[in-house]
Design a protein around this motif. Structure first.
Motif, mmCIF file in Angstrom:
data_model
loop_
_atom_site.group_PDB
_atom_site.id
_atom_site.type_symbol
_atom_site.label_atom_id
_atom_site.label_comp_id
_atom_site.label_asym_id
_atom_site.label_seq_id
_atom_site.Cartn_x
_atom_site.Cartn_y
_atom_site.Cartn_z
ATOM 1 N N MET A 1 1.024 -1.201 0.022
ATOM 2 C CA MET A 1 0.053 0.091 0.084
ATOM 3 C C MET A 1 0.873 1.278 -0.037
ATOM 4 S SD MET A 1 -1.204 0.497 3.812
ATOM 5 C CE MET A 1 -0.088 1.344 5.112
ATOM 6 N N ARG A 2 0.317 2.379 -0.226
ATOM 7 C CA ARG A 2 0.982 3.600 -0.212
ATOM 8 C C ARG A 2 0.834 4.546 1.037
ATOM 9 N NH1 ARG A 2 -0.901 7.638 -4.040
ATOM 10 N NH2 ARG A 2 -2.827 6.909 -3.407
ATOM 11 N N ALA A 3 1.762 5.134 1.717
ATOM 12 C CA ALA A 3 1.818 5.865 2.830
ATOM 13 C C ALA A 3 2.778 6.810 2.993
ATOM 14 C CB ALA A 3 2.150 4.859 4.030
ATOM 15 N N ALA A 4 2.428 7.757 3.674
ATOM 16 C CA ALA A 4 3.297 8.935 3.803
ATOM 17 C C ALA A 4 4.357 8.676 4.853
ATOM 18 C CB ALA A 4 2.601 10.259 4.371
ATOM 19 N N THR A 5 5.828 9.050 4.792
ATOM 20 C CA THR A 5 6.819 8.671 5.514
ATOM 21 C C THR A 5 7.629 9.916 5.602
ATOM 22 O OG1 THR A 5 8.203 7.916 3.737
ATOM 23 C CG2 THR A 5 6.781 6.100 4.929
ATOM 24 N N PHE A 6 8.492 10.056 6.943
ATOM 25 C CA PHE A 6 9.270 11.117 7.067
ATOM 26 C C PHE A 6 10.752 10.485 6.595
ATOM 27 C CE2 PHE A 6 12.902 12.564 9.616
ATOM 28 C CZ PHE A 6 12.476 14.017 9.796
ATOM 29 N N GLN A 7 11.447 11.199 5.723
ATOM 30 C CA GLN A 7 12.687 10.945 5.397
ATOM 31 C C GLN A 7 13.829 11.740 5.888
ATOM 32 O OE1 GLN A 7 13.302 8.057 3.716
ATOM 33 N NE2 GLN A 7 11.013 7.935 3.456
ATOM 34 N N ALA A 8 13.690 13.256 6.297
ATOM 35 C CA ALA A 8 14.579 14.165 6.686
ATOM 36 C C ALA A 8 13.688 15.239 7.003
ATOM 37 C CB ALA A 8 15.496 14.252 5.888
ATOM 38 N N PRO A 9 14.185 16.508 7.740
ATOM 39 C CA PRO A 9 13.527 17.479 7.956
ATOM 40 C C PRO A 9 12.985 18.295 6.701
ATOM 41 C CG PRO A 9 15.227 17.524 9.256
ATOM 42 C CD PRO A 9 15.333 16.278 8.688
ATOM 43 N N TYR A 10 11.760 18.635 6.482
ATOM 44 C CA TYR A 10 11.225 19.080 5.498
ATOM 45 C C TYR A 10 11.067 18.214 4.194
ATOM 46 C CZ TYR A 10 11.622 23.328 8.126
ATOM 47 O OH TYR A 10 11.672 24.206 9.130
ATOM 48 N N ASP A 11 11.317 16.845 4.348
ATOM 49 C CA ASP A 11 11.183 15.779 3.315
ATOM 50 C C ASP A 11 10.093 14.788 3.846
ATOM 51 O OD1 ASP A 11 11.893 13.929 1.236
ATOM 52 O OD2 ASP A 11 13.964 13.735 1.612
ATOM 53 N N VAL A 12 9.126 14.866 3.317
ATOM 54 C CA VAL A 12 8.067 13.669 3.495
ATOM 55 C C VAL A 12 7.635 13.242 2.103
ATOM 56 C CG1 VAL A 12 5.611 13.555 3.912
ATOM 57 C CG2 VAL A 12 6.724 15.041 5.438
ATOM 58 N N ARG A 13 7.866 11.974 2.147
ATOM 59 C CA ARG A 13 7.610 11.190 0.798
ATOM 60 C C ARG A 13 6.341 10.197 0.996
ATOM 61 N NH1 ARG A 13 13.687 9.795 -0.828
ATOM 62 N NH2 ARG A 13 14.405 12.026 -0.139
ATOM 63 N N ASP A 115 1.772 1.798 12.018
ATOM 64 C CA ASP A 115 1.246 2.327 10.801
ATOM 65 C C ASP A 115 0.926 3.713 10.991
ATOM 66 O OD1 ASP A 115 1.406 0.396 9.212
ATOM 67 O OD2 ASP A 115 -0.591 -0.605 10.117
ATOM 68 N N GLY A 116 0.951 4.623 10.158
ATOM 69 C CA GLY A 116 0.438 6.120 10.505
ATOM 70 C C GLY A 116 -0.751 6.144 9.722
ATOM 71 N N GLY A 117 -1.735 7.290 10.244
ATOM 72 C CA GLY A 117 -3.046 7.574 9.732
ATOM 73 C C GLY A 117 -2.834 7.963 8.301
ATOM 74 N N GLN A 118 -1.809 8.744 7.652
ATOM 75 C CA GLN A 118 -1.551 9.355 6.335
ATOM 76 C C GLN A 118 -1.277 8.117 5.590
ATOM 77 O OE1 GLN A 118 1.157 12.551 6.982
ATOM 78 N NE2 GLN A 118 -0.441 13.416 8.530
ATOM 79 N N GLY A 119 -1.997 7.082 5.428
ATOM 80 C CA GLY A 119 -1.783 5.926 4.373
ATOM 81 C C GLY A 119 -2.985 5.354 3.889
ATOM 82 N N GLU A 120 -2.990 4.440 3.187
ATOM 83 C CA GLU A 120 -4.065 3.640 2.841
ATOM 84 C C GLU A 120 -4.840 2.840 3.524
ATOM 85 O OE1 GLU A 120 -3.554 3.696 -1.934
ATOM 86 O OE2 GLU A 120 -2.533 1.937 -0.955
ATOM 87 N N ALA A 121 -4.244 2.387 4.654
ATOM 88 C CA ALA A 121 -4.891 1.384 5.720
ATOM 89 C C ALA A 121 -3.929 1.467 7.076
ATOM 90 C CB ALA A 121 -4.708 -0.171 5.107
ATOM 91 N N VAL A 122 -4.454 1.120 8.106
ATOM 92 C CA VAL A 122 -3.640 1.067 9.375
ATOM 93 C C VAL A 122 -4.174 -0.188 10.114
ATOM 94 C CG1 VAL A 122 -3.599 2.022 11.703
ATOM 95 C CG2 VAL A 122 -3.826 3.543 9.506
ATOM 96 N N ARG A 123 -3.176 -1.000 10.927
ATOM 97 C CA ARG A 123 -3.500 -2.047 11.792
ATOM 98 C C ARG A 123 -3.734 -1.271 13.257
ATOM 99 N NH1 ARG A 123 -1.001 -5.003 15.783
ATOM 100 N NH2 ARG A 123 0.853 -3.598 15.739
ATOM 101 N N VAL A 124 -4.684 -1.627 13.758
ATOM 102 C CA VAL A 124 -5.267 -1.183 14.882
ATOM 103 C C VAL A 124 -5.233 -2.177 16.134
ATOM 104 C CG1 VAL A 124 -7.172 0.170 16.028
ATOM 105 C CG2 VAL A 124 -6.779 0.429 13.791
ATOM 106 N N PRO A 125 -4.098 -1.953 17.105
ATOM 107 C CA PRO A 125 -4.183 -2.990 18.313
ATOM 108 C C PRO A 125 -5.404 -2.646 19.214
ATOM 109 C CG PRO A 125 -2.452 -1.658 17.704
ATOM 110 C CD PRO A 125 -3.123 -1.302 17.212
#
Length: 347
Positions: A1-13, A115-125
């Motif tokens: 799936m696709r999701a947003a990730t942090f790579q470096a300051p000011y660099d979200v992909r 998982d983060g909310g800025q993605g297509e799906a999340v596993r919820v414990p």
């Protein structure tokens, strides 16, 4: 799936990550319908809070249950649900006290390994304890869904600040910070019966929204000038209750300065040097109380949900920019540059 990730300051992909799967019998997998970018996400975006390259992003989302573990009893695939920004087991001593953010088995979406909310799906414990089911018909209501999404964080956080500050019918309330949480603090103060609500903010579009949410006065000054302006508006006394929704040294000092003797400050701004703004001698002499912290929004959702569903409160105008999942980096950039108040994400 696709999701947003942090790579470096000011660099979200946004890129491909492994699909979420059930790991424990109490888990659920939720397909995200709506998410958003939080003001607190910007601290990591700017490099002011620690983030690890590849770490998932986003802690506010609602969606549809796709799969549940064998022990999940209250949810089934197809249910529309909202997730508070912290998962919790619902049974530990802190959860029983309503302090779900201190759950001994809890955690935050987007922390390493989750998982983060800025993605297509999340596993919820701990799906039964964490997720709150919403009316099925709301899934097709594009007007109502953004309002329901605020239950994940900002509306409950504003409510937490108002409760911590002791907002009551007839009170005068000052709100320090015109971000989404501060604006929801205005809504919460009005809902709790405040007679006068003074918004301290410098952005005309936001302060105008504050007025529609129930603010009776706006103070655009900062620092000592803001304190003087609030004192003048209140006949020299100050506010019974102060909502602090920024988290800096200056904002906390302002909150203390505008508080009435015997009043209280409810602080929910993520602290960044804020403690230095507290003069303990002044607090002691004036009997000022300070309460607040991370909002246990899971505890508040059942109370706030009926008012959102009925339209008695509508926090959805805090979203002034909508992006798709690929546009999440643009949402961060717009919020960082203050050209957007809060970005809504439609994956």
């Amino acid at each position: 799936m696709r999701a947003a990730t942090f790579q470096a300051p000011y660099d979200v992909r946004v890129g491909q990550v492994p699909d979420p799967t059930l790991r424990q019998p109490g888990d659920a997998v939720v397909r995200v319908l709506l998410a958003c970018v939080c003001g607190s996400d910007l601290w990591g975006y700017r490099g002011e809070s620690r983030r690890t390259p590849g770490q998932r992003l986003g802690h506010e989302f609602l969606g549809v249950v796709e799969e549940v573990g064998a022990d999940v009893a209250t949810l089934r695939p197809g249910d529309l649900v909202v997730a508070p920004f912290v998962w919790s087991d619902g049974s530990c001593e802190y959860c029983r006290d309503g302090l779900t953010t201190s759950c001994v088995h809890g955690g935050f979406w987007g922390e390493p390994g989750s998982d983060g909310g800025q993605g297509e799906a999340v596993r919820v414990p701990y799906a039964d304890a964490t997720l709150v089911a919403l009316p099925a018909e709301a899934a097709g209501d594009d007007t109502l869904l953004p309002a329901l999404l605020t239950l994940s964080d900002v509306l409950g956080t504003g409510h937490h600040a108002a409760l911590a500050a002791g907002v009551r019918p007839g009170a005068t309330v000052a709100v320090v910070g015109d971000g989404a949480v501060g604006l929801c603090g205005v809504l919460a103060a009005r809902r709790l019966g405040a007679e006068r609500i003074v918004m301290l903010g410098r952005h005309p579009a936001r302060t105008e929204l504050a007025r529609t949410f129930g603010a009776t006065d706006v103070v655009a000054e900062r620092g000592d000038a803001a304190v003087a302006a609030v004192r003048e508006l209140t006949g020299g006394s100050g506010a019974h209750a102060v909502i602090e929704a920024v988290g800096t040294e200056q904002s906390m000092a302002t909150a203390l300065g505008v508080a009435r003797d015997g009043g209280a400050i409810g602080y929910v701004g993520v602290p960044h040097g804020a403690g230095a703004g507290l003069n303990l001698s002044d607090m002691f002499d004036r009997n000022i109380a300070v309460r607040g912290g991370v909002a246990p929004v899971r505890t508040y959702i059942p109370e706030l949900l009926p008012d959102v569903l009925s339209g008695a409160i509508d926090p959805s105008p805090v979203f002034d920019l909508t992006v798709d999942l690929a546009g999440v980096p643009d949402g961060y950039r717009a919020m960082d540059e203050r050209t957007a108040l809060k970005a809504l994400v439609r994956p």
